[in-house]
Design an enzyme around this catalytic site. Sequence first.
Site, PDB file in Angstrom:
ATOM      1  N   GLU A  14      42.157  44.602  44.461  1.00 47.95           N
ATOM      2  CA  GLU A  14      42.326  44.260  45.878  1.00 47.95           C
ATOM      3  C   GLU A  14      42.491  42.761  46.104  1.00 47.95           C
ATOM      4  OE1 GLU A  14      39.655  45.888  44.711  1.00 47.95           O
ATOM      5  OE2 GLU A  14      39.505  47.841  45.673  1.00 47.95           O
ATOM      6  N   LYS A  16      39.921  40.553  44.733  1.00 49.55           N
ATOM      7  CA  LYS A  16      38.536  40.055  44.806  1.00 49.55           C
ATOM      8  C   LYS A  16      38.428  38.654  44.222  1.00 49.55           C
ATOM      9  CE  LYS A  16      37.112  43.624  42.434  1.00 49.55           C
ATOM     10  NZ  LYS A  16      38.249  44.535  42.449  1.00 49.55           N
ATOM     11  N   LYS A  18      40.516  36.159  44.309  1.00 50.53           N
ATOM     12  CA  LYS A  18      40.895  35.109  45.261  1.00 50.53           C
ATOM     13  C   LYS A  18      39.811  34.926  46.331  1.00 50.53           C
ATOM     14  CE  LYS A  18      44.422  34.203  48.751  1.00 50.53           C
ATOM     15  NZ  LYS A  18      45.822  34.423  49.131  1.00 50.53           N
ATOM     16  N   GLY A  40      40.640  42.404  35.798  1.00 46.57           N
ATOM     17  CA  GLY A  40      41.560  41.283  35.673  1.00 46.57           C
ATOM     18  C   GLY A  40      41.688  40.585  37.009  1.00 46.57           C
ATOM     19  N   GLN A 248      36.368  46.120  39.350  1.00 45.14           N
ATOM     20  CA  GLN A 248      36.835  47.458  39.773  1.00 45.14           C
ATOM     21  C   GLN A 248      36.481  47.672  41.246  1.00 45.14           C
ATOM     22  OE1 GLN A 248      34.818  47.615  36.544  1.00 45.14           O
ATOM     23  NE2 GLN A 248      36.743  46.821  35.779  1.00 45.14           N
ATOM     24  N   THR A 323      46.964  43.482  35.862  1.00 41.50           N
ATOM     25  CA  THR A 323      46.680  42.212  35.170  1.00 41.50           C
ATOM     26  C   THR A 323      46.233  42.476  33.735  1.00 41.50           C
ATOM     27  OG1 THR A 323      45.690  41.585  37.270  1.00 41.50           O
ATOM     28  CG2 THR A 323      45.456  40.012  35.501  1.00 41.50           C
TER      29      THR A 323
HETATM   30  P1  IMP Z   1      38.097  52.148  32.110  1.00 40.55           P
HETATM   31  O1  IMP Z   1      37.313  51.336  33.079  1.00 40.55           O
HETATM   32  O2  IMP Z   1      38.940  51.346  31.172  1.00 40.55           O
HETATM   33  O3  IMP Z   1      37.246  53.163  31.386  1.00 40.55           O
HETATM   34  O4  IMP Z   1      39.157  53.012  32.967  1.00 40.55           O
HETATM   35  C1  IMP Z   1      38.731  54.044  33.871  1.00 40.55           C
HETATM   36  C2  IMP Z   1      39.590  54.043  35.126  1.00 40.55           C
HETATM   37  O5  IMP Z   1      39.335  52.866  35.866  1.00 40.55           O
HETATM   38  C3  IMP Z   1      41.097  54.054  34.859  1.00 40.55           C
HETATM   39  O6  IMP Z   1      41.736  54.794  35.881  1.00 40.55           O
HETATM   40  C4  IMP Z   1      41.490  52.582  34.982  1.00 40.55           C
HETATM   41  O7  IMP Z   1      42.829  52.413  35.333  1.00 40.55           O
HETATM   42  C5  IMP Z   1      40.551  52.169  36.107  1.00 40.55           C
HETATM   43  N1  IMP Z   1      40.244  50.730  36.074  1.00 40.55           N
HETATM   44  C6  IMP Z   1      39.417  50.078  35.235  1.00 40.55           C
HETATM   45  N2  IMP Z   1      39.365  48.777  35.522  1.00 40.55           N
HETATM   46  C7  IMP Z   1      40.181  48.576  36.576  1.00 40.55           C
HETATM   47  C8  IMP Z   1      40.525  47.427  37.351  1.00 40.55           C
HETATM   48  O8  IMP Z   1      40.046  46.310  37.136  1.00 40.55           O
HETATM   49  N3  IMP Z   1      41.407  47.657  38.364  1.00 40.55           N
HETATM   50  C9  IMP Z   1      41.903  48.866  38.645  1.00 40.55           C
HETATM   51  N4  IMP Z   1      41.599  49.963  37.964  1.00 40.55           N
HETATM   52  C10 IMP Z   1      40.742  49.827  36.929  1.00 40.55           C
END
Ligand code: IMP
Length: 450
Positions: A14, A16, A18, A40, A248, A323
Amino acid sequence: MPGLVIVGAQWGDEGKGKVTDLLAERAEAIVRFQGGNNAGHTIVRDGEEFKFHLIPSGILYPEKICAIGNGVVLDPRILLGEIDGLRRRGVDMSNLKVSANAHLIMPYHVLLDTAGEVKLGKLSLGTTRRGIGPCYADKALRLGIRVQDLLDEKILRAKIRTALASKQQALRELGVQRRKLRKEAGEGDREAAGQAIEEAPDPRLDLHTMTEEHVSYGHRLEPHITDTSRLCWETLDAGRTVIFEGAQATLLDLDHGTYPFVTSSNPIAGAATVGAGIAPSDIDEVWGVAKAYATRVGAGPFPTELSDAAGRHMLERGREYGTTTGRERRCGWIDLVALRYAVRLNGMTALAITKLDVLSGIGPLRLAVRYRSREGALLDSFPYHQSILHSAEPEYEELPGFDEDLGECREEADLPPQARALLDYVADFVGVPIRLAGVGPGREQVVWLG
Ligand code: IMP
């Protein structure tokens, strides 16, 4: 302030980073409390772009303390790579603190994440394959290896040996799978097969090699290793502001998100207490960050997802590529049913709406205000039942669009009335004031409200 949590209000990405970067101006310390290098953040400072995966967004302020809290899972190789990269660009890293209690993502976690996804095939979650799930699983199984273990070779070796023993079966399967994938390369999921082969076991999974390698990581990280909870208490007790930066987002929360299509930690505000080692009463404010539309990466339900020209516009204009993994993000209209759920779960006291500029030129603008179930029932709140959510159809409120470029807007009055009306509608609907609207990727491209 002084205890301020920043969380993602949708499915992540979203902006975050920035918002944290802007609010960090008024803070003494910035602390990450969950997630790992699956996150990222991109920050644009004076036209220069910085990408972080583990290091908190405040690092560009040399005088501020940036901490990686105990709730984070940390891949030491990645963290050291980020430290080196930032040092090369002249960023002072002496104020980076790392919790001694944070868990380490080990090479076998990364392998198991990839192998698990390949094995699931069409049912895969679309994880970032950074080892996040297997690392948190080991933490819960009490087989985890923590940052402090890096400082004692004997303990480290014993813990790696124990952790490896319990994975032998899975790693053996991986060896078989690897041979199979070699044979099959060229068919099916080429990229996944390639990655699994490339990341397959052998040298890196050798107990001795892994121990040696991690001892050397320990030497390098030692100056940063700290009791980060105490650091938070001392800063808060002195009346200074600490920002707890979530990674996340709410709808990816392990307990409250769209399980199983979630991450393996709790990105909601309450988790800042556990992940940073502070008390609930230390939290004074919670800022939620949401885009003016919605995106999601990976699999899972997304009621307002678009596959039309408006969705394409959001993807291109919003540069919606991950990212961390470079994946195209799925795009859709803003979902106020889900946003209201996020407001409640996090106890948000303010909202930041990012990427408002991206909506220019795609009017009329749509905002999901309720869902209709397959049976025709109208749903005003976010359904807890997965089957209902999977088949829910959004019902929209339509607002007039705008065609102006918002990139130069700095004051509320600079925004076209349609953009202001959109913000007012969102704030009224979810019952939280919008304090900031993003109008471009640059740090200065924001409008402060109220
Ligand atoms: P994991 O966190 O790598 O286990 O991924 C689990 C789910 O969370 C997947 O759908 C990823 O695409 C999503 N996800 C994990 N980190 C991010 C993030 O920083 N941004 C967006 N989606 C994320």
